[in-house]
Scaffold this motif. Structure first.
Motif, PDB file in Angstrom:
ATOM      1  N   GLU B 643     -28.186  17.218 -18.158  1.00 39.33           N
ATOM      2  CA  GLU B 643     -26.990  16.847 -17.537  1.00 39.33           C
ATOM      3  C   GLU B 643     -26.145  17.992 -17.327  1.00 39.33           C
ATOM      4  OE1 GLU B 643     -25.477  12.967 -15.779  1.00 39.33           O
ATOM      5  OE2 GLU B 643     -23.790  14.049 -14.722  1.00 39.33           O
ATOM      6  N   ARG B 644     -25.646  18.245 -18.601  1.00 36.43           N
ATOM      7  CA  ARG B 644     -25.013  18.819 -19.187  1.00 36.43           C
ATOM      8  C   ARG B 644     -25.503  20.425 -18.799  1.00 36.43           C
ATOM      9  NH1 ARG B 644     -19.311  16.379 -19.676  1.00 36.43           N
ATOM     10  NH2 ARG B 644     -20.810  15.863 -18.622  1.00 36.43           N
ATOM     11  N   LEU B 645     -26.727  20.564 -19.089  1.00 35.97           N
ATOM     12  CA  LEU B 645     -27.443  22.315 -19.145  1.00 35.97           C
ATOM     13  C   LEU B 645     -27.784  21.545 -18.060  1.00 35.97           C
ATOM     14  CD1 LEU B 645     -29.297  21.179 -22.815  1.00 35.97           C
ATOM     15  CD2 LEU B 645     -27.606  22.291 -22.100  1.00 35.97           C
ATOM     16  N   ASN B 646     -27.024  21.174 -16.670  1.00 35.03           N
ATOM     17  CA  ASN B 646     -27.669  22.047 -15.366  1.00 35.03           C
ATOM     18  C   ASN B 646     -29.346  21.285 -15.133  1.00 35.03           C
ATOM     19  OD1 ASN B 646     -25.030  21.932 -14.124  1.00 35.03           O
ATOM     20  ND2 ASN B 646     -25.234  23.496 -14.849  1.00 35.03           N
ATOM     21  N   VAL B 647     -29.692  20.708 -16.038  1.00 34.70           N
ATOM     22  CA  VAL B 647     -30.901  20.309 -15.592  1.00 34.70           C
ATOM     23  C   VAL B 647     -30.770  19.623 -13.723  1.00 34.70           C
ATOM     24  CG1 VAL B 647     -33.164  19.058 -16.691  1.00 34.70           C
ATOM     25  CG2 VAL B 647     -32.279  20.393 -17.965  1.00 34.70           C
ATOM     26  N   GLY B 648     -32.527  18.918 -12.843  1.00 29.86           N
ATOM     27  CA  GLY B 648     -31.844  19.065 -11.815  1.00 29.86           C
ATOM     28  C   GLY B 648     -32.087  17.412 -11.801  1.00 29.86           C
ATOM     29  N   TYR B 649     -31.671  16.546 -11.080  1.00 35.40           N
ATOM     30  CA  TYR B 649     -31.347  15.252 -10.891  1.00 35.40           C
ATOM     31  C   TYR B 649     -32.733  14.737 -10.967  1.00 35.40           C
ATOM     32  CZ  TYR B 649     -32.621  10.906  -8.515  1.00 35.40           C
ATOM     33  OH  TYR B 649     -32.442   9.531  -8.686  1.00 35.40           O
ATOM     34  N   PRO B 650     -33.812  14.933 -10.965  1.00 39.85           N
ATOM     35  CA  PRO B 650     -34.963  13.573 -10.951  1.00 39.85           C
ATOM     36  C   PRO B 650     -35.870  14.454 -12.346  1.00 39.85           C
ATOM     37  CG  PRO B 650     -35.344  15.431  -9.042  1.00 39.85           C
ATOM     38  CD  PRO B 650     -34.581  15.628  -9.617  1.00 39.85           C
ATOM     39  N   LYS B 651     -35.663  15.874 -12.769  1.00 41.24           N
ATOM     40  CA  LYS B 651     -35.835  16.164 -13.738  1.00 41.24           C
ATOM     41  C   LYS B 651     -35.790  15.758 -15.052  1.00 41.24           C
ATOM     42  CE  LYS B 651     -38.273  20.637 -14.413  1.00 41.24           C
ATOM     43  NZ  LYS B 651     -37.919  22.383 -14.828  1.00 41.24           N
ATOM     44  N   ARG B 652     -34.193  15.584 -15.502  1.00 45.62           N
ATOM     45  CA  ARG B 652     -33.385  15.200 -16.542  1.00 45.62           C
ATOM     46  C   ARG B 652     -34.215  13.743 -16.865  1.00 45.62           C
ATOM     47  NH1 ARG B 652     -28.397  16.046 -13.477  1.00 45.62           N
ATOM     48  NH2 ARG B 652     -28.165  14.293 -12.269  1.00 45.62           N
TER      49      ARG B 652
END
Ligand SMILES: Nc1ncnc2c1ncn2[C@@H]1O[C@H](COP(=O)(O)OP(=O)(O)O)[C@@H](O)[C@H]1O
Ligand SMILES: [Mg+2]
Lengths: 228, 1148
Positions: B643-652
């Motif tokens: 999440e911190r690395l800005n990976v998208g919601y469903p993906k993370r």
């Protein structure tokens, strides 16, 4: 006579489920020419949706005769009617009614698959349709990920997927703002012009009405004016 | 049943009732404060009848499972107690010669009985003292050509039967021993049946003195003195004559005041009175002076103080006290008469470095007891307790899967309820209700349902238990006749426990589902779960401080002048009552810590801590749960990092939880041996099975539900080309995969149940190996025969020559053995108490010819079973242990025996090479000096199938040192020539050697019976798990019903664009099949995985064990589970197909 793709005479429809029976269609006669775009208008509750449902075979009638492209609907069983709809009719609803769990392109290819088109071809055709309504870049989105205007365009693409002879649209712009309404109407008029498909559009929006070839006016289950 | 998981049932019931009362009070307080919420909640109930029925059904399951488990336990308990009572009648204690355990025929003068009788005459706790002769002898009915080689003969003093109940004939007439003339006997019903002898029949009784003619006076009902299993009653005088024991008896039965059951409550007191009575004053005097020396007094006290606190220690301490007195007190005598206490003193002497004195002491202590006293009834009842507690525990362990599944169903139902009422809830919130109040509405509604459901569930569970026990096979292997029974207390416990569990689930579910986005709910839009991040720590913390400090602020405000409320100013909402304040603080506190939990690292810390603790205390549960928590925590942390690395919601979520889920499955499926190599040897019980099931299934469901798109893609790829059914299939897969939460729950339900069924099926299947290589069980002997000690055969070959129909060369080998009870301990072990073991002394032929296999052996003595057995032949100091003498990692059996010898040297599953170790042995009374044997091997576990008491096998040389008197061979093992039918031979042996009371068993028949018992028990458990399956199926039904409602409009549209009604119905069936089949698949996969692991582990115990999937059984499981899931969906599917498109399209 053959020039009428939709031909109805003496259609009566009574709803008996309510406490008092409601006579929703009273001895209605209705003809639409091939390639015509007809708008059905009238106050709420006058029987527009009922008319559309009866003509398209979704609902049964109490009496009268309905012929679509020379085929009497009364002669068809429930399954045959389904099949007939899958091959020859398209539907657009006020609330879009896309399956929320399928992507745009998958929604569009449903009628094709139902009509027995092989999956590869179905996918090609439906991508083409989605592109036609201007959503090529959104074809893999779920309905929930589209705006309301886009959703209605997907619904139109679905209605047109199998090149139906007739497209039934019940208040297709009822949930849209005026800008989206104009877009959707542009799209339908253009398709009507290009493919010579017959459109029956129920609406109470005047701006939709004026774009049709003819406006049919209803009141209390009776067609008051067949337009010209 | 008196106990559950070792807790007294009475206390449990009271505790639970108290907890319930507290809960009820809480609900009442809430209800009283918010009557309107109660109204909303309760009025929801009658709105939908079908739905209410389903809810009650879901909520009732916990109570049902618990009640069923307890009910089965009650029946088992009651049945064992009853059979104990039936056999023992009113006898509560037995007084026998102290060597009676070694010999059935150790007699003592009848005067002893007179002494006891006169001493107890005024004792209000005793209402009968009955001297008698008990023997086991063959009885023949020549008229019907029937024989019972082992008939219990009870020769009873006719004048002293008062207090032991009546004996009545089958038609109800009282008949007593004193009515019998010379040579007349009474038969009990069992004896009558087997001998086919009615009143007047003339029978022959064979005793060591020869044949005696007896005539049947009457047949009496089983129970009381007539006991159960074939028994012949006669007068003491007759018995003394026939057994040539003038003025002697070998047993005195004591009946305590009260009936057969109730007398037991005085057991402890009567036993100690008797022990005191039977203590030899001379031996007591000597013992007291030996122990009374200052050195020994100090030693005894120190030893007593070092004992762990408990009943034993307090008695040991009292013994130390009695040593201070100048003379042996009564208490001294009675305490030292207890072998346990005497054993501890002997041990103390040894520890003090005085082994010789210890031996002397224990011989002296043995002499203290002129006769030994056994509280036999008490032991029988304790056995009943232990076995039924074990059975209930097993049922609850398996049942807990169903209970968990039931809880998931409750949760699912609430999810659906909330979905159905979203708009309504949104409006309620919009008009000013807080979330807490929505929770309360659900809780009130749930309470009404739960109370009704728990009551119904308890009743149904008890009924189910009465049905289930009919699967308990009626066989000698089980050892008791099933008598259906349940205790009202069990109903109470099941009701309370079920209700508590249900209410807890209801509360959690209500909390979870009451989260609703007001705006989207009212507008009827799709619920978009908010992913807004929590406020920063500072904000959260200051909220907590504000909440906590609120009362102080209020006090301050109160003292300050109040502002007069003016027109538009809102009145303060908070009323500041203590309860509410506490609630606010708790929720603010949760608000502070919850976001940290979402970051995962607290779970990692907690998990690591549990792992360390588990490793330190060698508890598998701690380690397994700890590591699992750590992995889950790591998953959360990974998601947070992504999440911190800005990976998208469903993906993370997908990346993090797929990784964590796979890791969890990997962790749980790795070979147990690895785990032990990493964390050291760990202890775990059946609860590990539940933990394994729940964790593996959750992990798998996690992985599946986070990767649904993969499934959809794969399904479309592979199944997308089936013509016009394609759109049906596509929607059937797309819908469940889109409703992740619901589908996940239902998947988990199915997977959990199938997981259990799978493990049961596979593990039961392994017992087939006993059939494949029966010599591992039977030693390669077709017939095993035994004779009573007194009728032993001096020369078997000579005896056989007189048996018609058999000749010497029918037998390839005739081996002999004798079992003697003994005590054992290991010099190298920490625990130095002597514990019961059975010594099997075997002759040369046995050592030469047996084909038993070995699980472990010391290679320096031989590399094959043959070489090991030969080693025993050449060195009488060597011995082989049975595998039941080793502790096991996987204790599969219900604990039937009390304490017994367990080796400290190695585990049953130990993969490493064993090295020989020494075991000390002595007679049970400790009257003779101990001896040693060197254990060089451990037999295969299969060898224990027909009797699993820890056994040490060694040459007959051990018989001398173990007993003062010569002990004959009592068991014969026959290996037959090819082509002989063992059943015929066994029959001929029994008839031909009837003078010896020989009982010949065909080993294969015994084995088959044992396996059929196994299979019945397997069926019992599988049907019990069927209850859980019903829940899973119900869940699918509920989901389908809900889907029909939710998708009305979509179905209308589908019909409009050309779906035929049949296709709609088919779609629904496919949809539920997708879920059930996927669940079944997960269950089969994970169940096989863990079973494979278990079987691999068991391979170290049972060589040649193979992992095989019983496909027939699996096919049955799959078709039943799938079939029912289809049946549950039929009705909703039909409804969906009948939806009228024109109507459905009209309404939202
Ligand atoms: N299932 C029904 N039962 C009873 N009355 C109905 C039913 N469906 C529609 N009606 C009535 O029939 C009339 C025509 O309805 P409808 O065709 O929906 O009108 P419109 O589409 O013009 O607003 C209305 O008066 C409506 O109330
Ligand atoms: Mg309408």
């Amino acid at each position: 006579m053959d020039e009428f793709i939709i031909h109805a005479r003496g259609v009566n429809k009574v709803y008996r489920s309510a406490s008092a029976p409601v006579h929703a269609l009273k001895d209605v006669g209705f003809d639409v020419k091939r390639g015509e775009m007809v708008a059905v208008m009238g106050p709420s509750g006058c029987g527009k949706t009922t008319l559309l449902n009866c003509l398209s075979g979704l609902d049964s009638v109490d009496s009268g005769e309905i012929t679509i492209a020379g085929q009497s609907l009364a002669a068809l069983s429930d399954d045959e009617l389904s099949e007939y709809r899958a091959r020859h009719m398209g539907f657009v609803f006020q609330t879009f009614n896309l399956l929320p769990v399928l992507s745009a392109v998958e929604n569009v290819e449903l009628p094709l698959l139902l009509a027995g088109v092989n999956p590869g071809r179905a996918r090609r055709i439906s991508r083409d349709r989605v592109a036609t309504v201007g959503l090529a870049d959104r074809e893999n989105h779920l309905p929930g990920e589209l705006s309301v205007g886009q959703r209605q365009r997907v619904a139109i693409a679905r209605a047109l997927a199998n090149d139906p002879a007739i497209v039934w649209a019940d208040e297709p712009t009822g949930n849209l703002d005026s800008e989206n309404e104009r877009d959707v109407m542009d799209l339908m008029c253009e398709l009507n012009k290009q493919k010579r498909q017959t459109f029956v559009i129920v609406t109470h929006s005047d701006s939709v009405g004026v774009r049709a070839h003819r406006i049919v006016r209803m009141r209390d289950g009776v067609i008051e004016d067949h337009g010209s | 049943m008196q106990t559950l998981f070792g807790l007294p049932m009475g206390g449990l019931a009271v505790g639970l009732a108290a907890a319930l009362a507290l809960l009820a009070l809480g609900v009442l307080v809430l209800a009283w404060r918010h009557p309107i919420l109660v109204k909303i909640g309760v009025r929801n109930i009658p709105r939908r009848r079908t739905q209410s029925v389903l809810i009650v059904f879901g909520l009732m399951l916990s109570a049902t499972i618990i009640a069923a488990s307890l009910g089965v336990g009650d029946t088992v308990n009651y049945s064992i107690r009853r059979s104990g009572i039936e056999t023992l009648g009113h006898s509560d204690e037995w007084v026998r010669s102290r060597e009676s355990r070694l010999f059935a025929s150790d007699y003592f003068p009848v005067d002893r009985a007179r002494e006891i009788e006169s001493a107890l005459r005024d004792n209000p706790l005793v209402d009968g003292v009955l001297p008698q002769i008990r023997e086991v002898s063959p009885v023949i009915n020549p008229a019907a050509i029937r024989t019972i080689p082992r008939t219990a003969i009870a020769a009873i003093d006719p004048d002293r039967t008062a207090g032991f109940g009546n004996t009545r004939t089958s038609d109800g007439k009282a008949v007593s021993i004193s009515d019998l003339g010379r040579g007349e006997v009474l038969l009990n019903e069992d004896a009558q049946e087997e001998l086919d002898a009615g009143p007047g029949a003339r029978l022959i009784l064979v005793t060591p003195t020869g044949r005696h003619e007896i005539s049947v006076r009457a047949v009496v009902r089983n129970g009381n003195l007539a006991g159960s299993s074939p028994r012949v009653l006669m007068s003491l005088a007759d018995g003394q004559g026939m057994f040539a024991r003038t003025d002697q008896v070998n047993r005195i039965d004591i009946s305590n005041a009260g009936d057969a059951f109730a007398g037991n409550q005085h057991s402890e007191e009567v036993t100690s009175t008797l022990r005191l009575l039977l203590a030899d004053p001379v031996a007591a005097e000597r013992l007291h002076s030996v122990l009374g020396t200052p050195r020994n007094r100090a030693m005894v006290r120190a030893a007593a103080e070092s004992e762990p606190p408990g009943r034993l220690q307090s008695r040991f301490l009292r013994l130390a006290e009695t040593l201070e007195a100048p003379r042996p007190s009564d208490e001294f005598k009675s305490l030292l008469s207890d072998t346990e206490i005497a054993g501890l003193v002997g041990l103390a002497l040894e520890r003090d470095g005085r082994a010789a004195e210890a031996v002397e002491f224990s011989a002296l202590a043995a002499q203290l007891r002129l006769l030994s006293v056994d509280d036999i009834k008490s032991n029988a009842l304790q056995d009943a307790e232990r076995v039924s507690d074990g059975v209930t525990r097993l049922f609850l362990v398996f049942g807990s899967f169903s209970i968990i599944v039931g809880m998931l169903l409750i949760f699912l139902i609430f999810v659906l309820l909330a979905a159905a009422r979203r708009t309504e809830m949104g409006i309620t919130r919009a008009v000013g209700a807080r979330r807490r109040q929505l929770v309360q509405v659900f809780v009130f509604e749930g309470v009404v349902y739960a109370v009704g459901a728990a009551a119904l569930g308890t009743v149904i569970g008890l009924l189910a238990s009465q049905l289930l026990v009919s699967f308990i096979p009626q066989s000698d292997q089980i050892g008791f006749r099933v008598v259906r029974h349940f205790e009202p207390r069990s109903a109470a416990v099941a009701f309370c426990l079920g209700l508590v569990l249900t209410l807890a689930t209801v509360a959690v579910s209500a909390y979870r589902v009451s989260r609703v986005n007001v705006v989207s709910a009212i507008r009827g839009l799709e619920d978009e779960t908010s992913h807004a991040s929590a406020p920063a720590f500072g904000g959260r913390f200051s909220r907590l401080v504000a909440a906590a400090g609120e009362p102080a602020v209020r006090i301050f405000r109160r003292s300050a002048p109040r502002p007069t409320p003016s027109g538009g100013e809102p009145t303060p909402v908070r009323k500041g009552r203590p309860l509410r304040w506490a609630g606010t603080v708790v929720s603010a506190f949760w608000g502070v810590i919850y976001p940290f939990f979402r970051q995962g690292w607290p779970l990692i810390i907690l998990g690591a801590y549990m792992t360390v603790q588990g490793t330190a205390s060698a508890q598998a549960f701690g380690v397994r749960a700890g590591v699992s928590l750590t992995i889950i925590g790591a998953g959360l942390t990974l998601r947070w990092v992504l999440e911190r690395l800005n990976v998208g919601y469903p993906k993370r979520g997908r990346i993090a939880f797929t990784a964590a889920g796979l890791l969890l499955i990997l962790f749980w499926s790795m070979p147990f041996q690895w785990l032990f190599e990493i964390f050291g040897e760990l202890e775990g019980g059946t609860e590990m099975f539940v933990l394994a099931g729940v964790t593996m299934v959750s992990a798998a469901v996690w992985v599946v539900m986070y990767n649904t798109s993969l499934f959809v893609w794969a399904a479309n790829r592979t199944l997308g080309r089936i013509g016009r059914m394609t759109p049906v299939l596509r929607t059937a897969i797309a819908y469940p995969m889109a409703a992740r939460f619901r589908t996940g729950l239902t998947l988990a339900m199915f997977a959990l149940i199938i997981f259990t069924l799978m493990v049961i099926a596979i593990l039961t299947n392994t017992s087939q190996i006993a059939f494949e290589r029966p010599h591992r069980v039977t030693g390669g002997y077709e017939i095993t025969a035994s004779v009573p000690v007194d009728l032993a055969v001096p020369d078997i070959n000579a005896a056989l020559s007189g048996v018609p129909g058999v000749s010497g060369d029918d037998f390839l080998a005739i081996a002999g053995s004798t079992y003697i009870p003994a005590r054992a301990r290991e010099p190298a072990a920490k625990v130095q108490l002597w514990q019961p073991i059975s010594v099997r002394a075997v002759d040369e032929v046995f050592l030469e010819t047996n084909r038993l296999e070995l699980a472990h052996y010391d290679p320096s003595y031989g590399r094959t079973p043959r070489e090991i057995w030969d080693a025993l032949r050449s060195d009488p100091d060597l011995a082989v242990l049975s595998s039941s003498a080793l502790p096991a990692r996987f204790e599969q059996q219900i604990e039937i025996h009390g304490t017994r010898y367990q080796s400290s040297q190695l585990l049953r599953e130990a993969p490493e090479v064993m090295s020989a170790f020494v075991v000390e042995l002595r007679d049970p009374a400790g009257a003779r000096p101990p001896m040693t044997r060197t254990v060089i091997a451990v037999t295969d576990q299969l060898a224990d199938l027909l009797g699993d008491f820890p056994t040490l096998t060694t040459g007959t040389e051990i018989l001398g040192p173990l007993s003062a008197k010569p002990i004959p061979i009592t068991n014969y093992h026959f290996r037959l020539r090819q082509g002989l039918n063992p059943v015929d031979v066994a029959d001929r042996l029994e008839t031909g050697l009837v003078e010896h009371g020989i009982e010949a068993n065909v080993n294969e028949r015994e084995l088959r019976e044992l396996l059929s018992v196994n299979n019945s028990l397997n069926q019992l458990f599988q049907s019990f798990m069927g209850l859980g399956l019903v829940v899973g199926v119900a869940a699918l039904g509920v989901l389908s019903f809900r889907a029909v409602v939710e998708r009305r409009q979509a179905i209308g549209m589908m019909k409009a664009i050309g779906f035929k009604p049949g296709m709609i119905a088919l779609g629904f069936l496919m949809e539920s099949s997708v879920v059930s089949l996927l669940g079944i698949l997960l269950g089969i996969g994970l169940g096989s995985l863990i079973s494979w692991n278990i079987v691999n582990e068991l391979k170290n115990q049972i060589e040649g064990l193979r992992f095989t999937v019983p496909w027939g059984n699996v096919a049955a499981i799959v078709s039943i589970a799938w079939g029912f899931s289809i049946i549950a969906t039929l009705w909703p599917a039909w409804q969906a197909s009948r939806i009228y498109a024109a109507e459905a399209l009209r309404y939202e």
